[in-house]
Enzyme design. Structure first.
Site, PDB file in Angstrom:
ATOM      1  N   ARG A 153      76.751 -77.513 107.841  1.00 49.15           N
ATOM      2  CA  ARG A 153      76.374 -76.252 107.682  1.00 49.15           C
ATOM      3  C   ARG A 153      77.672 -75.587 106.579  1.00 49.15           C
ATOM      4  O   ARG A 153      79.034 -76.019 107.063  1.00 49.15           O
ATOM      5  CB  ARG A 153      76.353 -75.236 108.713  1.00 49.15           C
ATOM      6  CG  ARG A 153      75.167 -75.753 109.593  1.00 49.15           C
ATOM      7  CD  ARG A 153      73.847 -75.495 108.826  1.00 49.15           C
ATOM      8  NE  ARG A 153      72.708 -75.414 109.566  1.00 49.15           N
ATOM      9  CZ  ARG A 153      71.916 -76.480 109.516  1.00 49.15           C
ATOM     10  NH1 ARG A 153      72.384 -77.538 108.785  1.00 49.15           N
ATOM     11  NH2 ARG A 153      70.783 -76.639 110.203  1.00 49.15           N
ATOM     12  N   GLU A 182      74.557 -70.152 100.594  1.00 50.53           N
ATOM     13  CA  GLU A 182      73.568 -70.880  99.805  1.00 50.53           C
ATOM     14  C   GLU A 182      72.166 -70.063  99.901  1.00 50.53           C
ATOM     15  O   GLU A 182      71.383 -70.365  99.075  1.00 50.53           O
ATOM     16  CB  GLU A 182      73.534 -72.445 100.369  1.00 50.53           C
ATOM     17  CG  GLU A 182      73.102 -72.461 101.915  1.00 50.53           C
ATOM     18  CD  GLU A 182      72.832 -73.708 102.356  1.00 50.53           C
ATOM     19  OE1 GLU A 182      71.806 -74.089 102.906  1.00 50.53           O
ATOM     20  OE2 GLU A 182      74.022 -74.457 102.208  1.00 50.53           O
TER      21      GLU A 182
END
Length: 255
Positions: A153, A182
């Site tokens: 992550r 992101e």
């Protein structure tokens, strides 16, 4: 991505697919290591332009190198087993050491793992306790000239701290399949509009950095498992059955 507090207040069930193909992510991490270490991405671009020089493309043997692993759950443990085949020294950090790895993985504190690793890999979920686990206070504790691989992550690494370390030429290479911000970038075609994210542009502009679009999971087997798990959860919900993979807010808070 989902406000569990709001969902709980509204009585909305939120389910996940907790494990769909740990092999896909573990194997992808190996690919990113070799792509960085052996400069495969640079070699490919050179030869596409008919440049067959090898200056600047030297890598290193993985044999007997120290590999750091943050997180030894289902994905991290598989990664360890693969790296054992390369005859690497494996150091790991996890709040719950995996007894299945005790014969060939040595558990250390996070600072000890950072300091000793030639290659540091991350296989952790994102919880409040792991957010910015790699930060401005410890990123320079990593061995200078080491490699950093994140396929878990994005929020586990403080992006500003990473940029600072790259500016100080601290790493030989960084491979990211995930990125802290992101959500507004990945899974979209930005080739025409460009990316309005200064940090991402700095990463993309650094020749020592490889970024991919959160695709480590993306295999036929993994997508099939995701679809199957999702349909199972929907079926359980619609039939007023217990949703086995429902996310419980109280359990998340404990992490």
């Amino acid at each position: 991505m989902v406000s569990l507090e709001t969902a709980e207040e509204l009585g909305i069930t939120v389910a996940a697919v907790p494990s769909y193909s740990p092999y896909a992510v573990a194997e992808y991490a190996i690919g990113m290591i070799q792509m960085l270490n052996r400069k495969l991405y640079r070699a490919y671009n050179r030869t596409r332009e008919c440049n067959f020089e090898i200056d600047g493309l030297m890598g290193m043997n993985l044999y007997q190198k120290t590999i750091g692993i943050l997180g030894t759950g289902s994905i991290g443990s598989l990664f360890c087993k693969i790296m054992k085949g390369f005859e690497c020294k494996l150091l790991a950090f996890d709040t719950k050491p995996n007894p299945d790895l005790s014969d060939f993985v040595e558990y250390k504190s996070i600072d000890e793992v950072l300091a000793a690793s030639d290659i540091l890999t991350i296989f952790l979920p994102l919880f409040p306790s792991t957010h910015h686990l790699i930060n401005s206070e410890n990123i320079f504790k990593m061995k200078k000239g080491s490699y950093l691989i994140n396929v878990s992550r994005g929020g586990i690494i403080d992006s500003k701290a990473l940029i600072k370390a790259l500016n100080h030429d601290h790493f030989s290479g960084v491979a990211l399949d995930v990125y802290e911000y992101e959500d507004s970038i990945f899974y979209k075609d930005r080739s025409t509009s460009g990316v309005q994210d200064e940090t991402m542009m700095r990463l993309l502009g650094n020749p020592k950095v490889v970024v991919t679009s959160h695709m480590a999971f993306f295999t036929q087997e993994a997508v099939s498992a995701i679809m199957s798990g999702t349909i199972t959860s929907l079926s359980q919900f619609l039939n007023n059955e217990k949703v086995e993979n429902a996310i419980k807010l109280e359990e998340i808070k404990l992490r």
